[in-house]
Design a protein around this motif. Structure first.
Motif, short mmCIF file in Angstrom:
data_model
loop_
_atom_site.label_atom_id
_atom_site.label_comp_id
_atom_site.label_asym_id
_atom_site.label_seq_id
_atom_site.Cartn_x
_atom_site.Cartn_y
_atom_site.Cartn_z
N UNK A 116 12.52 2.50 0.78
CA UNK A 116 13.21 3.09 -0.37
C UNK A 116 14.01 2.04 -1.13
N UNK A 117 14.61 1.12 -0.39
CA UNK A 117 15.39 0.11 -1.09
C UNK A 117 14.52 -1.08 -1.49
N UNK A 118 13.21 -0.94 -1.36
CA UNK A 118 12.31 -1.99 -1.85
C UNK A 118 12.24 -3.20 -0.95
N UNK A 119 12.66 -3.06 0.30
CA UNK A 119 12.66 -4.20 1.22
C UNK A 119 11.38 -4.28 2.03
N UNK A 120 10.45 -3.36 1.80
CA UNK A 120 9.15 -3.44 2.46
C UNK A 120 8.08 -3.15 1.41
N UNK A 121 6.84 -3.61 1.69
CA UNK A 121 5.76 -3.41 0.74
C UNK A 121 4.86 -2.24 1.13
N UNK A 122 4.79 -1.99 2.43
CA UNK A 122 3.90 -0.94 2.92
C UNK A 122 4.56 -0.30 4.14
N UNK A 123 4.32 0.99 4.32
CA UNK A 123 4.98 1.74 5.38
C UNK A 123 3.93 2.45 6.24
N UNK A 124 4.06 2.33 7.56
CA UNK A 124 3.17 3.05 8.47
C UNK A 124 4.04 3.91 9.37
N UNK A 125 3.96 5.24 9.21
CA UNK A 125 4.89 6.12 9.90
C UNK A 125 4.17 7.38 10.40
N UNK A 126 4.92 8.25 11.08
CA UNK A 126 4.30 9.45 11.62
C UNK A 126 5.23 10.66 11.54
N UNK A 127 5.64 11.01 10.36
CA UNK A 127 6.38 12.26 10.15
C UNK A 127 6.02 12.76 8.76
N UNK A 128 5.04 13.68 8.71
CA UNK A 128 4.48 14.05 7.42
C UNK A 128 5.56 14.59 6.48
N UNK A 129 6.53 15.35 7.01
CA UNK A 129 7.54 15.94 6.12
C UNK A 129 8.37 14.83 5.47
N UNK A 130 8.70 13.79 6.23
CA UNK A 130 9.49 12.69 5.66
C UNK A 130 8.64 11.86 4.69
N UNK A 136 4.87 -6.62 -3.18
CA UNK A 136 3.52 -7.20 -3.32
C UNK A 136 2.52 -6.07 -3.17
N UNK A 137 2.33 -5.37 -4.27
CA UNK A 137 1.53 -4.15 -4.23
C UNK A 137 0.06 -4.44 -3.94
N UNK A 138 -0.48 -5.49 -4.55
CA UNK A 138 -1.91 -5.76 -4.33
C UNK A 138 -2.20 -6.07 -2.87
N UNK A 139 -1.29 -6.81 -2.26
CA UNK A 139 -1.47 -7.15 -0.85
C UNK A 139 -1.28 -5.90 0.03
N UNK A 140 -0.33 -5.06 -0.38
CA UNK A 140 -0.13 -3.81 0.36
C UNK A 140 -1.41 -2.97 0.34
N UNK A 141 -2.06 -2.90 -0.83
CA UNK A 141 -3.29 -2.13 -0.93
C UNK A 141 -4.42 -2.80 -0.15
N UNK A 142 -4.41 -4.13 -0.12
CA UNK A 142 -5.41 -4.83 0.68
C UNK A 142 -5.22 -4.47 2.16
N UNK A 143 -3.96 -4.37 2.57
CA UNK A 143 -3.67 -4.02 3.96
C UNK A 143 -4.11 -2.59 4.27
N UNK A 144 -3.79 -1.68 3.33
CA UNK A 144 -4.22 -0.29 3.52
C UNK A 144 -5.75 -0.23 3.55
N UNK A 145 -6.39 -1.01 2.66
CA UNK A 145 -7.84 -1.05 2.64
C UNK A 145 -8.40 -1.58 3.95
#
Lengths: 235, 304
Positions: B84-98, B250-259
């Protein structure tokens, strides 16, 4: 892999984990804490001399603040530094969060009051006669300061050691601002001995945690021994 | 993240110097366009990190793209807060409501279902609350509360904690009192505490298996992987941080990681990852059937 330094490093090879991992953790710990302590010392000594030998309104308050800072909780410092370096904070554009530089900032904040406080006590206890003699011999303000520092050197060394002890052994602030990051190939990026111990304990690997703890104690002990020897046993 | 590149180079060089050997780094100076030398910050949960899964995935990602992944392991709540504070590019979590809140607030985009495992209720061998026969999560929690058997809660706003609170609510129990301990700690630590005090806790199967050999606890109620109740399902999602909200990511890299992680390669790493010969996570990103619900909040409906 060939052990180039057969003594200490081959011992590390016998540990139940990767040598590169441990060495990089030790490197991160030393790099962050020593840098922070060097910077704190450079800032502390002039300030301690200034506060110690000038009278100004609110001097007692300043000393009280410094002494309070000596016991300031490291997690609170970590939190404040996180606000400072986070993307949303004033230093956000520098992109410092989760880097060693952020950890240096927080350990600087932790070590600074300790070094300043002990140095202040050391320089104010230098007898007036010494300073008067330096003046009388035609010394400038800088000369007098140097003489004072020389007289108080053992006390100052104690202060620096105390600051280093506080920096290298704290876990709260480096965990928050550093993020305890190691890369996938097992090289520590912002993982220090203390945060690694915390991680290993969290995962139930108490044996590894204990070995890392022993390394940390050994490092602090060695640094103290070296300074003690340099000081001729008077620190 | 120019600055981090520099830092990485300096740190890398110094580490190699300290180690006294010139190891071949992941980033060679090969010509051509590359995203090598860049760093991706991944905020994730302790469960993916502590099991060792992320190291496998990130090493493969680094090999393929040359970009280093800095994984910061926190609880789900803290990981989302970091993002939320922009300190990470991609998030991997396990709480659908959050995750859904995170998407609704505009911070996260391009969510994908990633993998799942399940939660299990673990407890001491003598089973003081007698939940072995229950075989069902809500009733088991009721039995624990009735017996006032010691229960260690994560108490850290993590995905596991969120699930635990949902089960207490379903059981109509307001947990409290001496028997209910909020640890405010990660899964591994909570398992250790439960182990020390002979208590029950809710754990993700992955972390429990990874630590099982050091614990005198065993599974009292199974999750859906072993035919337990569906309520104990534990799906993981991955989201990119919205570059419209935080320009610095780094959005493009984040999407590369998700990809990468949702690709055949990434999913097969998840499939083949085992601890003690047991599979911990089950990939679910690759499917021929369109599942639009994975991209949006669960109760989201298109405006008419």
């Amino acid at each position: 892999m060939i052990a180039l330094e057969p003594t200490v490093l081959s011992l590390l090879g016998a540990f139940p984990f990767d040598r590169v991992y441990v060495e990089s953790i030790i490197y991160v710990s030393l790099y962050v804490s020593l840098t922070a302590v060097v910077l704190s010392t450079l800032a502390s000594i002039p300030i301690a001399l200034g506060v110690g030998f000038t009278d100004f309104p609110g001097k007692g308050f300043v000393i009280a603040v410094i002494n309070t800072g000596m016991g300031f909780p490291s997690v609170v410092v970590g939190l404040l530094v996180l606000f400072l370096v986070s993307n949303q904070g004033p230093l956000g554009p520098l992109d410092l969060v989760f880097t060693k530089e952020a950890m240096i900032i927080s350990q600087f904040v932790l070590a600074f009051p300790v070094i300043t406080g002990v140095t202040l006590a050391a320089v104010t206890s230098v007898e007036d006669g010494v300073r008067d003699a330096a003046y009388a011999m035609g010394g400038t303000r800088v000369d007098v300061a140097l003489v004072t520092v020389k007289e108080a050197r053992y006390g100052i060394a104690t202060g620096i050691l105390a600051g280093l002890g506080r920096a290298i052994s704290e876990v709260g602030s480096v965990l928050i601002v550093g993020g305890n990051i190691a890369s996938a190939d097992g090289t520590a990026i912002t993982r220090t001995l203390t945060t690694a111990i915390q991680l290993e304990a969290r995962q139930g690997r108490f044996d590894t945690a204990l070995i890392l703890g022993a390394i940390l104690v050994t490092i602090v002990l060695s640094i103290n021994a070296i300074v003690l020897r340099l000081g001729g046993g008077r620190v | 993240m120019q600055r981090r590149e520099l830092l990485a180079t300096v740190a890398g060089g110094a580490t190699i110097g300290l180690a006294g050997c010139a190891s071949a780094g992941g980033s060679d100076g090969s010509a051509g366009p590359t995203i090598a030398e860049e760093t991706l910050t991944l905020a994730t949960t302790t469960s993916t990190y502590d099991t060792g899964l992320l190291d496998e995935i990130n090493a493969a990602f680094q090999k393929r793209y040359g970009a280093r992944v800095d994984a910061v392991a926190q609880g789900t709540g803290a990981a989302l807060e970091t993002a939320r504070s922009g300190d990470a590019d991609v998030v991997m979590v396990h709480a659908r409501s959050l995750e859904d809140d995170f998407i609704r607030e505009g911070y996260g985009i391009n969510r994908r279902d990633l993998m799942f495992n399940d939660f299990v209720i673990v407890g001491p061998e003598d089973d003081p609350a007698g939940i072995d026969e229950v075989g069902e999560a809500i009733a088991a929690f009721e039995a624990i509360a009735d017996a006032e058997a010691t229960f260690v809660s994560r108490g850290d706003n993590s995905g596991t904690h969120t699930k635990e609170l949902a089960i207490w609510e379903a059981a109509g129990v307001e947990p409290g009192g001496d028997w209910y301990r909020e640890a405010g700690a990660g899964m591994g630590e909570v398992l250790n505490q439960a182990n020390q005090s002979g208590a029950y806790t809710l754990a993700d199967r992955g972390t429990f298996i990874a630590q099982r050999s050091k614990l005198a606890l065993s599974i009292r109620v199974q999750g859906p992987i072993e035919d337990g109740p569906e309520l104990l399902a534990n799906p993981y999602g991955i989201l990119a941080v919205n570059p419209a909200v935080h320009e610095n990511v780094t959005y493009d890299l984040a999407m590369a990681y998700i990809g990468f992680i949702t690709s055949q390669k990434g999913q097969s790493i998840i499939q083949e990852f085992t601890v003690d010969g047991e599979q911990l996570f089950f990939p679910e990103a690759i499917s021929a059937d369109p599942d639009f619900q994975q991209y949006v909040p669960e109760d989201w409906e298109p405006a008419e």
